[in-house]
Design a protein around this motif. Structure first.
Motif, PDB file in Angstrom:
ATOM      1  N   ARG A 184      -4.604  12.383 -27.367  1.00  0.00           N
ATOM      2  CA  ARG A 184      -3.599  11.664 -28.388  1.00  0.00           C
ATOM      3  C   ARG A 184      -4.135  10.105 -28.525  1.00  0.00           C
ATOM      4  O   ARG A 184      -3.032   9.441 -28.654  1.00  0.00           O
ATOM      5  N   CYS A 201       3.677  10.525 -33.504  1.00  0.00           N
ATOM      6  CA  CYS A 201       3.070  11.352 -34.793  1.00  0.00           C
ATOM      7  C   CYS A 201       3.780  11.041 -36.280  1.00  0.00           C
ATOM      8  O   CYS A 201       3.438  11.535 -37.146  1.00  0.00           O
ATOM      9  N   SER A 225       6.275  18.232 -32.428  1.00  0.00           N
ATOM     10  CA  SER A 225       4.827  18.196 -33.036  1.00  0.00           C
ATOM     11  C   SER A 225       3.591  17.795 -32.455  1.00  0.00           C
ATOM     12  O   SER A 225       2.624  18.380 -32.479  1.00  0.00           O
ATOM     13  N   CYS A 226       3.692  16.690 -31.703  1.00  0.00           N
ATOM     14  CA  CYS A 226       2.355  16.237 -31.052  1.00  0.00           C
ATOM     15  C   CYS A 226       2.414  16.419 -29.459  1.00  0.00           C
ATOM     16  O   CYS A 226       1.426  16.269 -29.071  1.00  0.00           O
ATOM     17  N   ARG A 228       3.889  14.680 -27.198  1.00  0.00           N
ATOM     18  CA  ARG A 228       4.000  13.371 -26.509  1.00  0.00           C
ATOM     19  C   ARG A 228       5.469  13.401 -25.683  1.00  0.00           C
ATOM     20  O   ARG A 228       6.445  14.057 -26.369  1.00  0.00           O
TER      21      ARG A 228
END
Length: 239
Positions: A184, A201, A225-226, A228
């Motif tokens: 990321r 994101c 979603s990402c 993190r």
């Protein structure tokens, strides 16, 4: 805030600083190379001028020898005028003298002397410019090397601090953090503000997750979603 989450945030700060220092440590040697290349080019220009004037000197000496040969030839030809016995021989001797006078060696010598004088002036100017540039280059290089030494020293210190702080995390969590960082763009921990958007994101976080983040009831929460790690960040108070 959970201690592990706090450690992750601090670790990300260290990693961001390390990345910036690494970039600087890569850039500064290239700057030193550019300074040295510029000086080398200036020196090459000066040496080219010196080679050119040396070649001109050799050419000038050769022309001067040619002129000596021509002068001797003319003297010999003029002496023959007193030795000839017929009009035909006299006319031939005069023709030889006239032809020798038409040789351009004297003009070529004058042109070479003018060229030497001009090149000499250019060399003197080039030497002054080079010395000034060389001195400035030394100063610039010393400044850049000093910056590089400071960057490398700071980089060593930050890496040491990062290593020490990383020991506070379980190996599995540290490995997960580093994997997310790599995937990321160096951001594995993202803030969520009252706008309810993931700082990594930009995807909206579920209301229930927002409540848990604000309450701190969940030890470590990940963005759906990402992936993190998330932490709550209050909006700054208006001034």
């Amino acid at each position: 805030m959970d201690s592990q989450l706090q450690t992750l945030i601090e670790l990300q700060g260290y990693d961001a600083r390390i990345a910036a220092l690494d970039a600087e440590a890569t850039r500064l040697p290239k700057q030193i190379e550019a300074i040295q290349a510029s000086l080398a080019e200036a020196k090459k220009t000066l040496e080219t001028l010196k080679v050119k004037i040396d070649a001109g000197r050799k050419d000038l000496r050769a022309k001067e020898k040619d002129l000596e040969v021509i002068a001797a030839k003319r003297t010999k030809q003029e002496a023959r005028l007193y030795e000839v016995k017929t009009n035909k021989e006299y006319s031939a001797a005069l023709l030889e003298i006239e032809e020798s006078k038409q040789e351009k060696t004297e003009e070529e010598i004058l042109a070479l002397m003018e060229l030497q004088e001009r090149l000499g002036g250019e060399i003197r100017e080039a030497e002054v410019r080079f010395k000034t540039r060389e001195e400035q280059g030394r100063q610039d290089e010393a400044i850049v090397r000093k910056k590089l030494a400071a960057v490398e020293q700071e980089l060593t210190g930050v890496r040491g601090e990062r290593t020490t702080r990383a020991r506070d995390l379980p190996a599995a969590l540290l490995g997960d953090y580093e994997r997310i960082c790599k995937a990321r763009g160096g951001i594995a921990v993202a803030a969520v503000s009252p706008t309810a958007i993931c700082g990594g994101c930009r995807v909206t976080i579920r209301p229930q997750a927002i409540l848990e983040l604000r309450a701190g009831t969940t030890v470590l929460m990940r963005c759906e979603s990402c992936g993190r790690y998330l932490y709550w960040q209050e909006a700054p108070s208006p001034v």
